[in-house]
Design a protein around this motif. Structure first.
Motif, PDB file in Angstrom:
ATOM      1  N   TYR A 186      -3.331 -11.230  -3.047  1.00 57.42           N
ATOM      2  CA  TYR A 186      -2.253 -11.420  -2.082  1.00 57.42           C
ATOM      3  C   TYR A 186      -2.615 -10.766  -0.747  1.00 57.42           C
ATOM      4  O   TYR A 186      -2.350 -11.319   0.317  1.00 57.42           O
ATOM      5  CB  TYR A 186      -0.956 -10.830  -2.647  1.00 57.42           C
ATOM      6  N   ALA A 187      -3.215  -9.587  -0.808  1.00 62.53           N
ATOM      7  CA  ALA A 187      -3.598  -8.861   0.398  1.00 62.53           C
ATOM      8  C   ALA A 187      -4.814  -9.489   1.068  1.00 62.53           C
ATOM      9  O   ALA A 187      -4.935  -9.483   2.295  1.00 62.53           O
ATOM     10  CB  ALA A 187      -3.897  -7.406   0.060  1.00 62.53           C
ATOM     11  N   LYS A 188      -5.687 -10.036   0.278  1.00 63.52           N
ATOM     12  CA  LYS A 188      -6.954 -10.594   0.772  1.00 63.52           C
ATOM     13  C   LYS A 188      -6.756 -11.937   1.490  1.00 63.52           C
ATOM     14  O   LYS A 188      -7.436 -12.217   2.480  1.00 63.52           O
ATOM     15  CB  LYS A 188      -7.895 -10.768  -0.425  1.00 63.52           C
ATOM     16  N   ILE A 231       2.578  -7.334   5.946  1.00 61.65           N
ATOM     17  CA  ILE A 231       2.920  -5.918   6.119  1.00 61.65           C
ATOM     18  C   ILE A 231       4.413  -5.719   5.851  1.00 61.65           C
ATOM     19  O   ILE A 231       5.244  -6.528   6.251  1.00 61.65           O
ATOM     20  CB  ILE A 231       2.554  -5.437   7.538  1.00 61.65           C
ATOM     21  N   ASP A 232       4.739  -4.645   5.168  1.00 63.03           N
ATOM     22  CA  ASP A 232       6.132  -4.297   4.875  1.00 63.03           C
ATOM     23  C   ASP A 232       6.915  -4.229   6.182  1.00 63.03           C
ATOM     24  O   ASP A 232       6.575  -3.441   7.065  1.00 63.03           O
ATOM     25  CB  ASP A 232       6.173  -2.950   4.154  1.00 63.03           C
ATOM     26  N   PRO A 233       7.944  -5.057   6.324  1.00 60.51           N
ATOM     27  CA  PRO A 233       8.720  -5.080   7.565  1.00 60.51           C
ATOM     28  C   PRO A 233       9.316  -3.724   7.953  1.00 60.51           C
ATOM     29  O   PRO A 233       9.478  -3.436   9.132  1.00 60.51           O
ATOM     30  CB  PRO A 233       9.838  -6.086   7.287  1.00 60.51           C
ATOM     31  N   SER A 234       9.603  -2.877   6.973  1.00 60.67           N
ATOM     32  CA  SER A 234      10.175  -1.569   7.302  1.00 60.67           C
ATOM     33  C   SER A 234       9.174  -0.702   8.074  1.00 60.67           C
ATOM     34  O   SER A 234       9.574   0.186   8.823  1.00 60.67           O
ATOM     35  CB  SER A 234      10.660  -0.844   6.053  1.00 60.67           C
ATOM     36  N   LEU A 235       7.892  -0.961   7.924  1.00 59.34           N
ATOM     37  CA  LEU A 235       6.877  -0.223   8.681  1.00 59.34           C
ATOM     38  C   LEU A 235       6.802  -0.703  10.127  1.00 59.34           C
ATOM     39  O   LEU A 235       6.307   0.011  10.989  1.00 59.34           O
ATOM     40  CB  LEU A 235       5.496  -0.375   8.041  1.00 59.34           C
ATOM     41  N   LEU A 236       7.289  -1.897  10.357  1.00 55.16           N
ATOM     42  CA  LEU A 236       7.187  -2.505  11.681  1.00 55.16           C
ATOM     43  C   LEU A 236       8.508  -2.516  12.442  1.00 55.16           C
ATOM     44  O   LEU A 236       8.602  -3.143  13.490  1.00 55.16           O
ATOM     45  CB  LEU A 236       6.661  -3.936  11.556  1.00 55.16           C
ATOM     46  N   MET A 237       9.521  -1.834  11.932  1.00 52.35           N
ATOM     47  CA  MET A 237      10.844  -1.869  12.560  1.00 52.35           C
ATOM     48  C   MET A 237      10.788  -1.460  14.029  1.00 52.35           C
ATOM     49  O   MET A 237      11.391  -2.107  14.880  1.00 52.35           O
ATOM     50  CB  MET A 237      11.835  -0.987  11.804  1.00 52.35           C
ATOM     51  N   ASP A 238      10.065  -0.417  14.335  1.00 51.57           N
ATOM     52  CA  ASP A 238       9.956   0.042  15.718  1.00 51.57           C
ATOM     53  C   ASP A 238       9.301  -1.031  16.583  1.00 51.57           C
ATOM     54  O   ASP A 238       9.722  -1.294  17.702  1.00 51.57           O
ATOM     55  CB  ASP A 238       9.166   1.349  15.790  1.00 51.57           C
ATOM     56  N   VAL A 239       8.285  -1.671  16.044  1.00 57.30           N
ATOM     57  CA  VAL A 239       7.587  -2.729  16.765  1.00 57.30           C
ATOM     58  C   VAL A 239       8.509  -3.920  16.980  1.00 57.30           C
ATOM     59  O   VAL A 239       8.584  -4.479  18.075  1.00 57.30           O
ATOM     60  CB  VAL A 239       6.314  -3.167  16.001  1.00 57.30           C
ATOM     61  N   GLU A 283      -0.034  -1.078  -1.826  1.00 59.27           N
ATOM     62  CA  GLU A 283       1.396  -0.935  -2.134  1.00 59.27           C
ATOM     63  C   GLU A 283       2.154  -0.333  -0.950  1.00 59.27           C
ATOM     64  O   GLU A 283       3.239  -0.791  -0.604  1.00 59.27           O
ATOM     65  CB  GLU A 283       1.602  -0.020  -3.344  1.00 59.27           C
ATOM     66  N   MET A 284       1.594   0.711  -0.350  1.00 58.22           N
ATOM     67  CA  MET A 284       2.282   1.408   0.740  1.00 58.22           C
ATOM     68  C   MET A 284       2.444   0.530   1.973  1.00 58.22           C
ATOM     69  O   MET A 284       3.483   0.559   2.623  1.00 58.22           O
ATOM     70  CB  MET A 284       1.512   2.679   1.126  1.00 58.22           C
ATOM     71  N   PHE A 285       1.432  -0.268   2.296  1.00 58.88           N
ATOM     72  CA  PHE A 285       1.482  -1.044   3.530  1.00 58.88           C
ATOM     73  C   PHE A 285       2.082  -2.436   3.340  1.00 58.88           C
ATOM     74  O   PHE A 285       2.593  -3.013   4.298  1.00 58.88           O
ATOM     75  CB  PHE A 285       0.099  -1.120   4.181  1.00 58.88           C
ATOM     76  N   ILE A 286       2.024  -2.963   2.139  1.00 58.36           N
ATOM     77  CA  ILE A 286       2.601  -4.282   1.884  1.00 58.36           C
ATOM     78  C   ILE A 286       4.028  -4.156   1.353  1.00 58.36           C
ATOM     79  O   ILE A 286       4.857  -5.032   1.547  1.00 58.36           O
ATOM     80  CB  ILE A 286       1.699  -5.093   0.922  1.00 58.36           C
ATOM     81  N   GLY A 287       4.306  -3.051   0.692  1.00 62.01           N
ATOM     82  CA  GLY A 287       5.661  -2.818   0.194  1.00 62.01           C
ATOM     83  C   GLY A 287       5.948  -3.542  -1.110  1.00 62.01           C
ATOM     84  O   GLY A 287       7.105  -3.819  -1.419  1.00 62.01           O
ATOM     85  N   MET A 288       4.908  -3.833  -1.866  1.00 63.35           N
ATOM     86  CA  MET A 288       5.065  -4.484  -3.171  1.00 63.35           C
ATOM     87  C   MET A 288       4.226  -3.740  -4.198  1.00 63.35           C
ATOM     88  O   MET A 288       3.227  -3.128  -3.852  1.00 63.35           O
ATOM     89  CB  MET A 288       4.585  -5.936  -3.112  1.00 63.35           C
ATOM     90  N   ARG A 289       4.655  -3.833  -5.444  1.00 61.11           N
ATOM     91  CA  ARG A 289       3.916  -3.229  -6.550  1.00 61.11           C
ATOM     92  C   ARG A 289       3.114  -4.317  -7.263  1.00 61.11           C
ATOM     93  O   ARG A 289       3.482  -5.493  -7.198  1.00 61.11           O
ATOM     94  CB  ARG A 289       4.883  -2.585  -7.519  1.00 61.11           C
ATOM     95  N   PRO A 290       2.081  -3.944  -7.976  1.00 64.06           N
ATOM     96  CA  PRO A 290       1.309  -4.934  -8.730  1.00 64.06           C
ATOM     97  C   PRO A 290       2.144  -5.682  -9.769  1.00 64.06           C
ATOM     98  O   PRO A 290       1.785  -6.779 -10.186  1.00 64.06           O
ATOM     99  CB  PRO A 290       0.212  -4.108  -9.418  1.00 64.06           C
ATOM    100  N   THR A 291       3.289  -5.095 -10.157  1.00 61.22           N
ATOM    101  CA  THR A 291       4.161  -5.713 -11.163  1.00 61.22           C
ATOM    102  C   THR A 291       5.270  -6.564 -10.541  1.00 61.22           C
ATOM    103  O   THR A 291       6.137  -7.061 -11.260  1.00 61.22           O
ATOM    104  CB  THR A 291       4.799  -4.619 -12.041  1.00 61.22           C
TER     105      THR A 291
END
Length: 121
Positions: free
Chosen positions: A41-43, A54-62, A20-28
């Protein structure tokens, strides 16, 4: 699930939280219908296309500094994100017997952090 608390259940929950933290989605999330789960989905994109989930907000700096980032640094980031998502997937296996042991999880995540930072923390 639905039974008494156990370490395997904690490992499953930790794996889902990691995803959830790294993909930015919940199981629901509405994305998960017709049998698709956060785990699946992750696999699916591992290892070649991990950056796509990967959640785009985690990659903003990149993303903002993409032209300035050395290819080696980007490769290391991808390698680390692959390790994190793989860990989340291994923790959230349907069968408790297929899940990682908590000691192995901690060791894997610490190694990933050290690899990314280039030093032992």
């Amino acid at each position: 699930m639905g039974s008494e608390a156990c370490m395997a259940g904690d490992v499953y929950s930790f794996g889902i939280l990691l995803l959830e933290m790294f993909i930015g989605m919940r199981p629901t999330d509405v994305t998960f219908k017709e049998g698709l789960t956060l785990h699946e989905y992750a696999k699916m994109p591992l290892p070649e296309k991990v950056m796509e989930i990967i959640d785009p907000s985690l990659l903003m700096d990149v993303i903002e500094n993409n032209s300035k980032i050395r290819e080696g640094r980007r490769a290391k980031l991808e390698e680390c994100l692959n390790a994190i998502i793989r860990t989340g997937v291994l923790c959230s296996m349907e069968s408790p017997f297929e899940r990682m042991d908590m000691r192995d999880i901690v060791s894997k995540l610490c190694h990933t952090r050290e690899s990314f930072l280039g030093r032992r923390v």
